[in-house]
Design a protein around this motif. Structure first.
Motif, PDB file in Angstrom:
ATOM      1  N   LEU A 435      60.010  -8.077   8.678  1.00  0.00           N
ATOM      2  CA  LEU A 435      59.502  -8.880   9.801  1.00  0.00           C
ATOM      3  C   LEU A 435      57.977  -8.830   9.895  1.00  0.00           C
ATOM      4  CD1 LEU A 435      60.353 -10.520  12.369  1.00  0.00           C
ATOM      5  CD2 LEU A 435      60.107  -8.385  13.636  1.00  0.00           C
ATOM      6  N   ASP A 468      54.207   2.618  20.670  1.00  0.00           N
ATOM      7  CA  ASP A 468      55.505   2.020  21.009  1.00  0.00           C
ATOM      8  C   ASP A 468      55.303   0.973  22.093  1.00  0.00           C
ATOM      9  OD1 ASP A 468      58.725   3.061  20.844  1.00  0.00           O
ATOM     10  OD2 ASP A 468      58.132   1.923  22.651  1.00  0.00           O
ATOM     11  N   ILE A 469      55.918  -0.226  21.875  1.00  0.00           N
ATOM     12  CA  ILE A 469      55.749  -1.304  22.864  1.00  0.00           C
ATOM     13  C   ILE A 469      56.519  -0.918  24.120  1.00  0.00           C
ATOM     14  CG2 ILE A 469      56.069  -3.773  23.336  1.00  0.00           C
ATOM     15  CD1 ILE A 469      56.055  -4.247  20.318  1.00  0.00           C
ATOM     16  N   ASP A 470      55.854  -1.158  25.252  1.00  0.00           N
ATOM     17  CA  ASP A 470      56.460  -0.747  26.522  1.00  0.00           C
ATOM     18  C   ASP A 470      57.482  -1.784  27.001  1.00  0.00           C
ATOM     19  OD1 ASP A 470      54.740   1.463  26.522  1.00  0.00           O
ATOM     20  OD2 ASP A 470      53.133   0.300  27.513  1.00  0.00           O
ATOM     21  N   PHE A 472      60.190  -2.946  26.032  1.00  0.00           N
ATOM     22  CA  PHE A 472      60.464  -4.040  25.076  1.00  0.00           C
ATOM     23  C   PHE A 472      61.871  -4.615  25.237  1.00  0.00           C
ATOM     24  CE2 PHE A 472      60.896  -5.671  20.600  1.00  0.00           C
ATOM     25  CZ  PHE A 472      59.965  -6.695  20.746  1.00  0.00           C
ATOM     26  N   GLN A 474      63.338  -5.022  27.948  1.00  0.00           N
ATOM     27  CA  GLN A 474      63.214  -5.963  29.058  1.00  0.00           C
ATOM     28  C   GLN A 474      62.555  -7.274  28.579  1.00  0.00           C
ATOM     29  OE1 GLN A 474      61.250  -4.079  32.429  1.00  0.00           O
ATOM     30  NE2 GLN A 474      60.934  -6.075  33.393  1.00  0.00           N
ATOM     31  N   ASN A 476      62.588  -8.457  25.587  1.00  0.00           N
ATOM     32  CA  ASN A 476      63.608  -9.186  24.798  1.00  0.00           C
ATOM     33  C   ASN A 476      64.590  -9.887  25.708  1.00  0.00           C
ATOM     34  OD1 ASN A 476      63.164  -8.998  22.063  1.00  0.00           O
ATOM     35  ND2 ASN A 476      64.014  -6.933  21.901  1.00  0.00           N
ATOM     36  N   HIS A 481      65.057 -12.793  21.914  1.00  0.00           N
ATOM     37  CA  HIS A 481      64.804 -11.956  20.744  1.00  0.00           C
ATOM     38  C   HIS A 481      63.693 -12.509  19.855  1.00  0.00           C
ATOM     39  CE1 HIS A 481      66.450  -8.471  18.654  1.00  0.00           C
ATOM     40  NE2 HIS A 481      66.159  -9.098  17.509  1.00  0.00           N
ATOM     41  N   GLY A 484      60.520 -11.588  21.093  1.00  0.00           N
ATOM     42  CA  GLY A 484      60.330 -10.167  20.762  1.00  0.00           C
ATOM     43  C   GLY A 484      59.815 -10.032  19.338  1.00  0.00           C
ATOM     44  N   LEU A 488      56.311  -8.418  17.917  1.00  0.00           N
ATOM     45  CA  LEU A 488      56.233  -7.375  16.884  1.00  0.00           C
ATOM     46  C   LEU A 488      55.245  -7.779  15.794  1.00  0.00           C
ATOM     47  CD1 LEU A 488      60.044  -6.477  16.579  1.00  0.00           C
ATOM     48  CD2 LEU A 488      58.226  -4.946  17.368  1.00  0.00           C
ATOM     49  N   ARG A 507      55.982   0.339  10.343  1.00  0.00           N
ATOM     50  CA  ARG A 507      56.855   0.119  11.510  1.00  0.00           C
ATOM     51  C   ARG A 507      57.975   1.138  11.328  1.00  0.00           C
ATOM     52  NH1 ARG A 507      60.916  -4.886  12.425  1.00  0.00           N
ATOM     53  NH2 ARG A 507      61.663  -4.312  14.518  1.00  0.00           N
ATOM     54  N   GLY A 510      62.416   0.440  15.903  1.00  0.00           N
ATOM     55  CA  GLY A 510      62.554  -0.956  16.339  1.00  0.00           C
ATOM     56  C   GLY A 510      61.259  -1.528  16.847  1.00  0.00           C
ATOM     57  N   GLU A 511      60.656  -0.890  17.895  1.00  0.00           N
ATOM     58  CA  GLU A 511      59.373  -1.398  18.423  1.00  0.00           C
ATOM     59  C   GLU A 511      58.316  -0.314  18.352  1.00  0.00           C
ATOM     60  OE1 GLU A 511      61.354   0.304  19.986  1.00  0.00           O
ATOM     61  OE2 GLU A 511      60.939   0.650  22.100  1.00  0.00           O
ATOM     62  N   LYS A 578      54.652   7.720  27.785  1.00  0.00           N
ATOM     63  CA  LYS A 578      55.675   6.874  28.422  1.00  0.00           C
ATOM     64  C   LYS A 578      55.985   7.414  29.821  1.00  0.00           C
ATOM     65  CE  LYS A 578      57.014   3.922  25.132  1.00  0.00           C
ATOM     66  NZ  LYS A 578      57.099   2.487  25.268  1.00  0.00           N
ATOM     67  N   ARG A 582      53.158   4.731  30.946  1.00  0.00           N
ATOM     68  CA  ARG A 582      52.981   3.796  29.806  1.00  0.00           C
ATOM     69  C   ARG A 582      51.571   3.212  29.728  1.00  0.00           C
ATOM     70  NH1 ARG A 582      58.188   3.379  31.717  1.00  0.00           N
ATOM     71  NH2 ARG A 582      59.771   3.740  30.130  1.00  0.00           N
TER      72      ARG A 582
HETATM   73  N1  LIG Z   1      63.116  -8.704  19.314  1.00  0.00           N
HETATM   74  C1  LIG Z   1      63.360  -7.572  18.724  1.00  0.00           C
HETATM   75  N2  LIG Z   1      63.759  -6.521  19.440  1.00  0.00           N
HETATM   76  C2  LIG Z   1      63.992  -5.324  18.863  1.00  0.00           C
HETATM   77  C3  LIG Z   1      63.834  -5.120  17.509  1.00  0.00           C
HETATM   78  N3  LIG Z   1      64.123  -3.799  17.208  1.00  0.00           N
HETATM   79  C4  LIG Z   1      64.460  -3.242  18.392  1.00  0.00           C
HETATM   80  N4  LIG Z   1      64.359  -4.127  19.404  1.00  0.00           N
HETATM   81  C5  LIG Z   1      64.623  -3.941  20.777  1.00  0.00           C
HETATM   82  O1  LIG Z   1      63.725  -3.023  21.297  1.00  0.00           O
HETATM   83  C6  LIG Z   1      64.303  -2.493  22.489  1.00  0.00           C
HETATM   84  C7  LIG Z   1      64.009  -1.035  22.650  1.00  0.00           C
HETATM   85  O2  LIG Z   1      64.431  -0.691  23.874  1.00  0.00           O
HETATM   86  P1  LIG Z   1      64.336   0.745  24.441  1.00  0.00           P
HETATM   87  O3  LIG Z   1      64.473   1.771  23.346  1.00  0.00           O
HETATM   88  O4  LIG Z   1      65.264   0.862  25.539  1.00  0.00           O
HETATM   89  O5  LIG Z   1      62.910   0.915  25.008  1.00  0.00           O
HETATM   90  P2  LIG Z   1      62.050  -0.002  25.977  1.00  0.00           P
HETATM   91  O6  LIG Z   1      62.887  -1.052  26.539  1.00  0.00           O
HETATM   92  O7  LIG Z   1      60.868  -0.529  25.128  1.00  0.00           O
HETATM   93  O8  LIG Z   1      61.517   0.910  27.037  1.00  0.00           O
HETATM   94  P3  LIG Z   1      60.417   2.011  26.869  1.00  0.00           P
HETATM   95  O9  LIG Z   1      60.194   2.285  25.410  1.00  0.00           O
HETATM   96  O10 LIG Z   1      60.854   3.158  27.527  1.00  0.00           O
HETATM   97  O11 LIG Z   1      59.187   1.372  27.417  1.00  0.00           O
HETATM   98  C8  LIG Z   1      65.825  -2.768  22.373  1.00  0.00           C
HETATM   99  O12 LIG Z   1      66.197  -3.731  23.341  1.00  0.00           O
HETATM  100  C9  LIG Z   1      65.976  -3.336  20.977  1.00  0.00           C
HETATM  101  O13 LIG Z   1      66.957  -4.360  20.944  1.00  0.00           O
HETATM  102  C10 LIG Z   1      63.428  -6.226  16.710  1.00  0.00           C
HETATM  103  O14 LIG Z   1      63.273  -6.146  15.512  1.00  0.00           O
HETATM  104  N5  LIG Z   1      63.214  -7.409  17.388  1.00  0.00           N
END
Ligand SMILES: Nc1nc2c(ncn2[C@@H]2O[C@H](COP(=O)(O)OP(=O)(O)OP(=O)(O)O)[C@@H](O)[C@H]2O)c(=O)[nH]1
Length: 598
Positions: A435, A468-470, A472, A474, A476, A481, A484, A488, A507, A510-511, A578, A582
């Motif tokens: 990605l 790490d994205i805060d 994320f 939410q 998404n 997606h 999202g 990224l 990377r 996930g985020e 965090k 954050r």
């Molecule tokens: N769009 C998209 N979302 C992703 C990807 N990889 C992971 N995610 C999303 O990233 C989110 C991570 O959520 P959490 O681990 O709960 O963390 P958060 O929502 O960012 O909350 P905090 O980290 O605590 O701020 C999940 O909803 C995953 O679905 C990706 O490649 N693309």
């Protein structure tokens, strides 16, 4: 009166030789194709006939009279007249001139058929005067022309001459084959005189190759044909031959009767040599029969005449007959003298024969050598041809080989390029995140370890950052997606832009992102993270501006810290960030490091 002048003419001709007479005879039977200038043509035909039955000097005079017309005439007619003149020259005793005329005629002859006749006559004439090499040469050329001449008349003549010459050589088998051809061709012409001559030649060849009945049939056929053709000379010669056939079978009484008929016929023609020959035939028989008086009467004066004429073969026969006669009369001294002279004549005769044989063999040998040389040349040409073809094929194959090698090389090169591209592609796939294009988790930590080792070796600083994205999840959930994914990619690109080529960026979740920064310290890193945060503009998506924030955990390399240990510390710092609300940077506390991680 006419008959008398004819007889005189015959006598003159007879003085030359038996064979030369046949030349004239042959020419008389020529049936050339009709040409223009009808009257001249008719005149020539009549002349050709006269050249046999009349005086050669008379034909010469008639030819002189025709000279102006002939000068304007068709070349074919000129050559026909030339053939008569050449024959006349030979009969008149000027054989060399005759041969020279024939050489010229060969140049002028407008058709192969006429050229064939010139060769025939040259071979016959040359043979009669002992120019054997010339005879064989022209016979050979004449026989070669058989391939291209269809007219049976000249074909019959060359076959007839070949039969005659081969009989003279003692090559009877070959002579018989030629004789058969000559007779067959002469029958085709429908010309009785031609057939009469060729049957006579065949009968000579057959003496050594065929049985009595076959020979008798040929001779009887010849006798009838010559009579029908009004050819008295050949008719008489055939009667003699029939007589000899009876003699050969022991039928002496019959033989003597027939030979007496032959003698009479030949005598009427005034053919002196013919008469002597038949008298010899009869004398030989009479001696054997014990009729010595009669034999003596026949032999009387024969030896002297033959000596004067230089006819060696007949002279030897006459001497032997005289010796046998003397022996029968118990005159041994005379018998011994005759035998001695006969032997001398035989030696002289054989010397001539050897000369003839030598020439024949040399000619035959030379022809064979020429044939072999020709064959060799053909073979050489064939080999050269083959070599050229092989060379061409080799060049072609080499060309094809080079082309094939080039094609295979290009294909291999293309395959190699493709496979190396694919290898690179797969390696990239295995090392990168599809990605964002950043290093994936495992490759990032491998590269980070290597960068740390190098930095340590160079005694330079090293910083590891986790980001790490805060909220994320939410993000998404709220924007989808795809939005999202866009966020990224934007974050990844910005990390690159801000931290530059030297930073190792991955990377790792996930985020979650990680940065390994060789030759960096904490202050520099903090400053750069702040620049990054400033530059992180709201993301435009679906007509909305979506602002995202990131939390950071930072750790500077201490002594002997592994990347794994630094990762743990950074992770803890990030967790702290965090927890603290954050969108901030927390530096790792080295003191919290578990001894196991070091
Ligand atoms: N769009 C998209 N979302 C992703 C990807 N990889 C992971 N995610 C999303 O990233 C989110 C991570 O959520 P959490 O681990 O709960 O963390 P958060 O929502 O960012 O909350 P905090 O980290 O605590 O701020 C999940 O909803 C995953 O679905 C990706 O490649 N693309």
């Amino acid at each position: 009166m006419q008959a008398e002048s004819n007889a005189q003419g015959w006598r003159k001709i007879a003085v030359q030789s038996w064979q030369v007479m046949t030349l004239g005879l042959l020419l008389s039977v020529v049936s050339f194709p009709s040409l223009a200038a009808e009257s001249l043509e008719a005149e020539l035909t009549s002349l050709e006939a006269q050249s046999v039955t009349g005086d050669w000097q008379a034909t010469e005079e008639r030819l002189d009279a025709l000279a102006p017309q002939l000068a304007e005439a068709d070349p074919a007619l000129q050559v026909r007249a030339g053939l008569i003149r050449a024959r006349n020259a030979a009969i008149g005793g000027n054989e060399d001139r005759g041969l020279a005329m024939l050489e010229e005629l060969l140049e002028q002859a407008p058709t192969d058929a006429l050229r064939l006749d010139v060769h025939s006559l040259t071979a016959n004439l040359a043979m009669n005067i002992g120019r054997y090499a010339k005879a064989f040469e022209h016979l050979g050329h004449g026989l070669d022309l058989l391939d291209v001449v269809d007219d049976p008349a000249p074909r019959a003549r060359i076959y007839g001459h070949a039969a005659m010459i081969y009989t003279r050589m003692g090559e009877y088998e070959q002579a018989t084959r030629f004789g058969d051809q000559a007779v067959a061709m002469a029958r085709e012409t429908g010309n009785r005189r031609e057939l009469c001559v060729e049957l006579e030649r065949l009968s000579n060849a057959e003496t050594e190759t065929r049985g009595w009945i076959a020979r008798h049939a040929t001779i009887s056929d010849a006798e009838r044909t010559c009579e029908a053709a009004n050819d008295e000379l050949f008719g008489a010669a055939m009667i003699r031959k029939r007589g000899l056939l009876y003699r050969d079978r022991g039928e002496w009484a019959q033989a003597l009767v027939v030979l007496a008929q032959a003698r009479e016929a030949i005598g009427e023609l005034g053919f002196a040599r013919g008469m002597i020959v038949v008298d010899l035939d009869r004398a030989e028989m009479l001696i054997e029969m014990g009729e010595l008086e009669k034999a003596e009467g026949l032999l009387d004066g024969t030896i002297e005449t033959l000596e004067a004429r230089g006819d060696l073969m007949d002279l030897e026969r006459a001497l032997i007959a005289a010796a046998e006669l003397a022996e029968a009369r118990r005159d041994h001294e005379s018998a011994a003298q005759y035998y001695r002279r006969a032997r001398e004549i035989r030696i002289e005769w054989e010397e001539r024969e050897r000369d003839l044989r030598r020439t024949y063999l040399r000619t035959a040998f030379e022809t064979e050598i020429q044939r072999q040389e020709l064959e060799l040349l053909r073979e050489q040409a064939r080999v050269a041809d083959l070599e050229a073809t092989t060379q061409r094929q080799r060049r072609l194959f080499m060309g094809l080989g080079y082309a094939a090698t080039a094609v295979v090389s290009v294909m291999l090169f293309v395959l190699l390029m493709r496979s190396s591209r694919e290898r690179r592609h797969f390696r990239r796939l295995s090392e990168r995140d599809s990605l964002t294009g950043l290093l994936n988790h495992s490759h990032f930590f491998a590269c980070a370890q290597q960068a740390l080792d190098e930095a340590r070796a160079d005694e330079q600083g090293f910083v590891l950052v986790l980001a790490d994205i805060d909220h994320f999840k939410q993000f998404n959930d709220t924007h989808g997606h795809a939005a999202g994914d866009g966020a990224l990619r934007k974050v990844a690109a910005l990390f690159h832009r801000v931290f530059g080529e030297d930073a190792v960026i991955g990377r790792v979740g996930g985020e979650e992102f990680a940065l390994a920064l060789p030759a960096w310290n904490r202050e520099g890193t903090l400053a750069r993270i702040h620049r990054f945060r400033r530059k992180l503009e709201p993301l435009s998506y679906d007509g909305q501006r979506l602002q995202i924030t990131l939390s950071f955990g930072l750790v500077e390399a201490g002594e002997d810290l592994s990347v794994r240990a630094m990762h743990r510390l950074a992770d803890e710092a990030l967790y702290e960030a965090k927890g603290a609300g954050r969108d901030r940077v927390v530096e790792a506390d080295h003191e919290r490091l578990d001894p196991v991680d070091q």
